[in-house]
Motif scaffolding. Structure first.
Motif, PDB file in Angstrom:
ATOM      1  N   ALA A  34      13.839   4.405  18.802  1.00 34.43           N
ATOM      2  CA  ALA A  34      15.264   4.316  19.110  1.00 34.43           C
ATOM      3  C   ALA A  34      15.597   2.991  19.794  1.00 34.43           C
ATOM      4  N   VAL A  35      14.744   2.554  20.719  1.00 35.07           N
ATOM      5  CA  VAL A  35      14.966   1.280  21.407  1.00 35.07           C
ATOM      6  C   VAL A  35      14.917   0.122  20.418  1.00 35.07           C
ATOM      7  N   ASN A  36      13.889   0.094  19.568  1.00 35.32           N
ATOM      8  CA  ASN A  36      13.761  -1.004  18.612  1.00 35.32           C
ATOM      9  C   ASN A  36      14.910  -1.026  17.608  1.00 35.32           C
ATOM     10  N   GLU A  37      15.338   0.142  17.146  1.00 35.10           N
ATOM     11  CA  GLU A  37      16.449   0.188  16.198  1.00 35.10           C
ATOM     12  C   GLU A  37      17.740  -0.298  16.839  1.00 35.10           C
ATOM     13  N   SER A  38      17.924  -0.016  18.123  1.00 37.30           N
ATOM     14  CA  SER A  38      19.151  -0.433  18.801  1.00 37.30           C
ATOM     15  C   SER A  38      19.263  -1.947  18.924  1.00 37.30           C
ATOM     16  N   HIS A  39      18.128  -2.647  18.794  1.00 38.67           N
ATOM     17  CA  HIS A  39      18.132  -4.110  18.870  1.00 38.67           C
ATOM     18  C   HIS A  39      18.459  -4.763  17.533  1.00 38.67           C
ATOM     19  N   LEU A  40      18.723  -3.960  16.515  1.00 42.20           N
ATOM     20  CA  LEU A  40      18.948  -4.488  15.165  1.00 42.20           C
ATOM     21  C   LEU A  40      20.275  -3.973  14.604  1.00 42.20           C
ATOM     22  N   PRO A  41      21.400  -4.380  15.207  1.00 43.77           N
ATOM     23  CA  PRO A  41      22.700  -3.840  14.789  1.00 43.77           C
ATOM     24  C   PRO A  41      23.116  -4.227  13.378  1.00 43.77           C
ATOM     25  N   ASP A  42      22.512  -5.275  12.831  1.00 41.75           N
ATOM     26  CA  ASP A  42      22.879  -5.711  11.485  1.00 41.75           C
ATOM     27  C   ASP A  42      22.072  -5.022  10.393  1.00 41.75           C
ATOM     28  N   GLY A  43      21.217  -4.081  10.785  1.00 37.87           N
ATOM     29  CA  GLY A  43      20.450  -3.337   9.802  1.00 37.87           C
ATOM     30  C   GLY A  43      18.979  -3.688   9.823  1.00 37.87           C
ATOM     31  N   PHE A  44      18.183  -2.859   9.206  1.00 37.94           N
ATOM     32  CA  PHE A  44      16.732  -3.050   9.225  1.00 37.94           C
ATOM     33  C   PHE A  44      16.104  -2.215   8.119  1.00 37.94           C
ATOM     34  N   ILE A  45      14.878  -2.583   7.775  1.00 37.88           N
ATOM     35  CA  ILE A  45      14.021  -1.753   6.933  1.00 37.88           C
ATOM     36  C   ILE A  45      12.955  -1.190   7.845  1.00 37.88           C
ATOM     37  N   SER A  46      12.854   0.120   7.898  1.00 37.73           N
ATOM     38  CA  SER A  46      11.980   0.759   8.871  1.00 37.73           C
ATOM     39  C   SER A  46      10.732   1.332   8.223  1.00 37.73           C
ATOM     40  N   ASP A  47       9.629   1.199   8.924  1.00 35.54           N
ATOM     41  CA  ASP A  47       8.387   1.875   8.550  1.00 35.54           C
ATOM     42  C   ASP A  47       8.435   3.261   9.182  1.00 35.54           C
ATOM     43  N   GLY A  48       8.792   4.260   8.394  1.00 35.41           N
ATOM     44  CA  GLY A  48       8.957   5.594   8.945  1.00 35.41           C
ATOM     45  C   GLY A  48      10.357   5.800   9.508  1.00 35.41           C
ATOM     46  N   SER A  49      10.538   6.927  10.185  1.00 32.42           N
ATOM     47  CA  SER A  49      11.861   7.285  10.705  1.00 32.42           C
ATOM     48  C   SER A  49      11.701   8.376  11.749  1.00 32.42           C
ATOM     49  N   SER A  50      12.816   8.771  12.337  1.00 37.09           N
ATOM     50  CA  SER A  50      12.762   9.887  13.293  1.00 37.09           C
ATOM     51  C   SER A  50      12.268  11.159  12.604  1.00 37.09           C
ATOM     52  N   LEU A  51      12.516  11.280  11.312  1.00 38.45           N
ATOM     53  CA  LEU A  51      12.047  12.459  10.581  1.00 38.45           C
ATOM     54  C   LEU A  51      10.530  12.467  10.436  1.00 38.45           C
ATOM     55  N   HIS A  52       9.944  11.292  10.290  1.00 39.91           N
ATOM     56  CA  HIS A  52       8.495  11.225  10.117  1.00 39.91           C
ATOM     57  C   HIS A  52       7.769  11.736  11.365  1.00 39.91           C
TER      58      HIS A  52
END
Length: 214
Positions: A34-52
Motif C-alpha cells: 500500500a505504501v509503495n503504490e501510494s508513491h505512484l499516482p500516475d500508475g504502475f505495473i505491479s508484481d502481485g496485488s492485495s489479492l495475491h
C-alpha cells in the motif's frame, strides 16, 4: 516473506510458521504494498496485488503448505482452531477485495505452464499453485475485475502484454529477459534462520514486472 522472517519471526523458516504468523506476514506485505503504490499516482505495473497476499494466506492456512492431490478448499481440515484462522482470513478478504477493486484497472493472468524452479526457495508445491490460481480467478470473476489470460513462452507472454496495453518497450524483449535472468541469479536464497535481522532493501521497491513472468 522470507526476507521479512528475520525481523518478524526470528529463528523460524517460512514452512514452520503458524497460521497466526502467516497472517502477520501478510499484514506486513500488504502494508509495504500500500505504501509503495501510494508513491505512484500516475500508475504502475505491479508484481502481485492485495489479492495475491490474501489468496496465499487462505490456501496456506486452509490446506497447509504441502496439500496433497485430493485436498481442496471445501474438504480441508475444519477443526475449531483452523476454523478461527479461516474466519480471520475471510474478514481480511474484505479490505483486500475492496483495495483491488478500487486500485487495479485489470489483471494479467499467467496460467501455470512452467514447473516450479527446484531451488528450495518456494514453500509451495504444484497442488498449492493450482488451488491459489483457482481462487484468484474465481475472485476476479466475482469482483468483476477485467483480466487477460496470457500464455506461452516468456517472449510470447511479454509480447502479448505489450500489445494488450499498448506499451512502448524501452529495450528489446531479448535484452529485457537477459537482464532479468542476470538479476534472478542474484536472488538471496540463504535460509531465513541464517539471515541478519535487518529490513531487506527489496522491501523499499516501488514497482516491478508483471507477476510470474520469470
Amino acid at each position: 516473506m522470507r526476507d521479512l522472517l528475520p525481523i518478524s519471526v526470528p529463528g523460524k523458516t517460512l514452512e514452520e510458521c503458524t497460521p497466526a504468523e502467516i497472517i502477520m506476514l501478510i499484514m506486513r506485505r500488504n502494508q509495504e504494498r500500500a505504501v509503495n503504490e501510494s508513491h505512484l499516482p500516475d500508475g504502475f505495473i505491479s508484481d502481485g496485488s492485495s489479492l495475491h497476499e490474501w489468496a496465499y494466506g487462505t490456501v496456506r492456512v486452509t490446506v497447509g503448505i504441502n496439500p496433497n492431490d485430493t485436498t481442496d478448499l471445501t474438504t480441508a481440515d475444519h477443526s475449531d482452531k483452523l476454523g478461527f484462522y479461516r474466519d480471520v482470513l475471510a474478514q481480511m478478504a474484505i479490505p483486500a477485495h475492496q483495495h483491488a477493486k478500487a486500485t487495479y484497472d485489470s489483471f494479467v493472468h499467467l496460467p501455470i505452464e512452467f514447473p516450479l524452479v527446484p531451488d528450495g526457495h518456494r514453500p509451495v508445491n504444484e497442488r498449492f499453485r493450482f488451488l491459489a490460481d483457482e481462487l484468484m480467478l474465481t475472485t476476479l470473476q466475482q469482483l468483476q475485475i477485467p483480466y487477460h489470460t496470457v500464455g506461452g513462452s516468456i517472449t510470447q507472454r511479454l509480447q502479448q502484454i505489450l500489445d494488450l496495453y499498448h506499451l512502448t518497450p524501452q529495450m528489446s524483449i531479448t535484452e529485457a529477459i537477459t537482464r532479468a535472468r542476470a538479476d534472478y541469479v542474484r536472488i538471496d536464497t540463504t535460509p531465513e534462520t541464517a539471515r541478519p535481522a535487518t529490513i531487506h532493501p527489496a522491501n523499499a521497491r516501488t514497482a516491478t514486472i508483471v507477476n510470474g513472468l520469470l
